[in-house]
Design an enzyme around this catalytic site. Structure first.
Site, PDB file in Angstrom:
ATOM      1  N   HIS A 106       0.740  -9.764  -6.242  1.00 29.99           N
ATOM      2  CA  HIS A 106       2.279  -8.496  -6.027  1.00 29.99           C
ATOM      3  C   HIS A 106       3.579  -8.556  -5.617  1.00 29.99           C
ATOM      4  O   HIS A 106       2.929 -10.429  -4.655  1.00 29.99           O
ATOM      5  CB  HIS A 106       1.266  -7.701  -5.421  1.00 29.99           C
ATOM      6  CG  HIS A 106       2.466  -6.239  -4.890  1.00 29.99           C
ATOM      7  ND1 HIS A 106       3.205  -6.355  -4.374  1.00 29.99           N
ATOM      8  CD2 HIS A 106       2.314  -4.635  -5.519  1.00 29.99           C
ATOM      9  CE1 HIS A 106       4.061  -5.430  -4.243  1.00 29.99           C
ATOM     10  NE2 HIS A 106       3.789  -3.909  -5.299  1.00 29.99           N
ATOM     11  N   GLU A 108       6.779  -5.028 -12.652  1.00 32.30           N
ATOM     12  CA  GLU A 108       6.843  -4.335 -11.090  1.00 32.30           C
ATOM     13  C   GLU A 108       8.157  -4.948 -11.041  1.00 32.30           C
ATOM     14  O   GLU A 108       8.461  -5.877  -9.923  1.00 32.30           O
ATOM     15  CB  GLU A 108       5.979  -4.654  -9.820  1.00 32.30           C
ATOM     16  CG  GLU A 108       4.406  -3.780 -10.139  1.00 32.30           C
ATOM     17  CD  GLU A 108       3.421  -3.232  -9.142  1.00 32.30           C
ATOM     18  OE1 GLU A 108       3.963  -2.048  -9.137  1.00 32.30           O
ATOM     19  OE2 GLU A 108       3.527  -3.904  -8.186  1.00 32.30           O
TER      20      GLU A 108
HETATM   21  P1  PGA Z   1       6.419   2.350  -5.012  1.00 36.36           P
HETATM   22  O1  PGA Z   1       5.412   1.114  -4.795  1.00 36.36           O
HETATM   23  O2  PGA Z   1       5.577   3.366  -6.074  1.00 36.36           O
HETATM   24  O3  PGA Z   1       6.257   2.709  -3.611  1.00 36.36           O
HETATM   25  O4  PGA Z   1       7.869   1.235  -5.046  1.00 36.36           O
HETATM   26  C1  PGA Z   1       4.974   0.456  -6.162  1.00 36.36           C
HETATM   27  C2  PGA Z   1       3.911  -0.869  -5.390  1.00 36.36           C
HETATM   28  O5  PGA Z   1       4.616  -1.641  -4.896  1.00 36.36           O
HETATM   29  O6  PGA Z   1       2.953  -1.045  -5.960  1.00 36.36           O
END
Ligand code: PGA
Length: 255
Positions: A96, A170
């Site tokens: 992440h 992401e």
């Molecule tokens: P969020 O986070 O949906 O709060 O933007 C997504 C993530 O970090 O996986």
């Protein structure tokens, strides 16, 4: 048709009691008609075993937000894949952007962790994504393809290898309180590029970053998107149940 994977990671939120209450409510209220949707929940490590017990035998997989690449040893503060598996994890989140930024996660450690996760029969959820500067410079596709190549190159094809991997795209500029929800066309190029290289080889390619009940349906319409990985909008179980319902409707429309 392949299932839509709809998951949430709690990040560093929730006590054990809060996580268990969430899991109990999810277990009780999940529509049995979620066929075609594959839900997963990644609680904090402190709650993983209890949440896994509550959800055991149902459709919701549980998982860890990180795991080390070695099976055991002198790695103070870390948890290995066998340890999180022992606590009930079936999924391991890897790379992440918050871990890459704050905890020294690199393409190399992501690669090692993806391999360790597969070696122990779990599902690696490999996260990738570019920051705002790369996005503004038009470099998103190259950046993300490079990250995913670094993580997955050399893994065997098939059900014990790539076929078990989830990729979550992401974009960093879309994640969290400081992020902004993307317009579908802003992330469509990356999804098209990922789908072209990896779409038939991995289990699914998910979108994550400021997913809400307002934009989930549109994001699920982007070609190549095989699910959603959600933070804030799913930390309240009502929100997660609504997102699962949106995914179920999408599956219904596609079949
Ligand atoms: P969020 O986070 O949906 O709060 O933007 C997504 C993530 O970090 O996986």
């Amino acid at each position: 048709m392949r299932p839509l994977w709809i998951g949430t990671g709690f990040k560093m939120t929730k006590t054990r009691a809060q996580a268990v209450a969430y899991a109990r409510r999810l277990r009780a209220d999940l529509d049995p008609g979620v066929a075609g949707v594959r839900p997963f929940v990644l609680p904090p490590a402190t709650a993983l075993a209890e949440v896994s017990e509550v959800l055991d035998g149902g459709p919701v997989l549980t998982g860890a937000q990180n795991a080390h690449w070695e099976d055991e040893g002198a790695w103070t503060g870390e948890l290995s894949v066998p340890q999180v598996a022992d606590a009930g994890a079936r999924v391991v989140e890897i790379g992440h952007s918050e871990r890459r930024e704050h905890f020294g996660e690199t393409d190399e450690t992501v690669r090692l962790k993806a391999r360790a996760t597969l070696r122990h029969g779990l599902v690696p959820l490999v996260c990738c994504g570019e920051d705002a500067a790369v996005f503004a410079a038009g470099g998103s596709v190259d950046h993300v393809l490079r990250q995913v190549h670094a993580a997955l190159d050399g893994l065997p094809e098939g059900p014990d290898g790539l076929g078990r991997v989830l990729v979550a795209y992401e974009p960093i500029w879309a994640i969290g309180e400081r992020g902004r929800p993307p317009r579908p066309e802003e992330v469509a190029d990356v999804h098209a590029a990922l789908a072209a290289v990896w779409g038939d080889r991995v289990a699914a390619i998910l979108y994550g970053g400021s997913v809400t009940t307002d934009n989930a349906a549109d994001l699920l319409h982007i070609p190549g998107v095989g699910g959603l990985f959600v933070g804030r909008a799913a930390w309240d179980v009502e929100g997660y149940l609504r997102l699962l319902d949106i995914a179920r409707q999408r599956v219904g429309a596609m079949t």
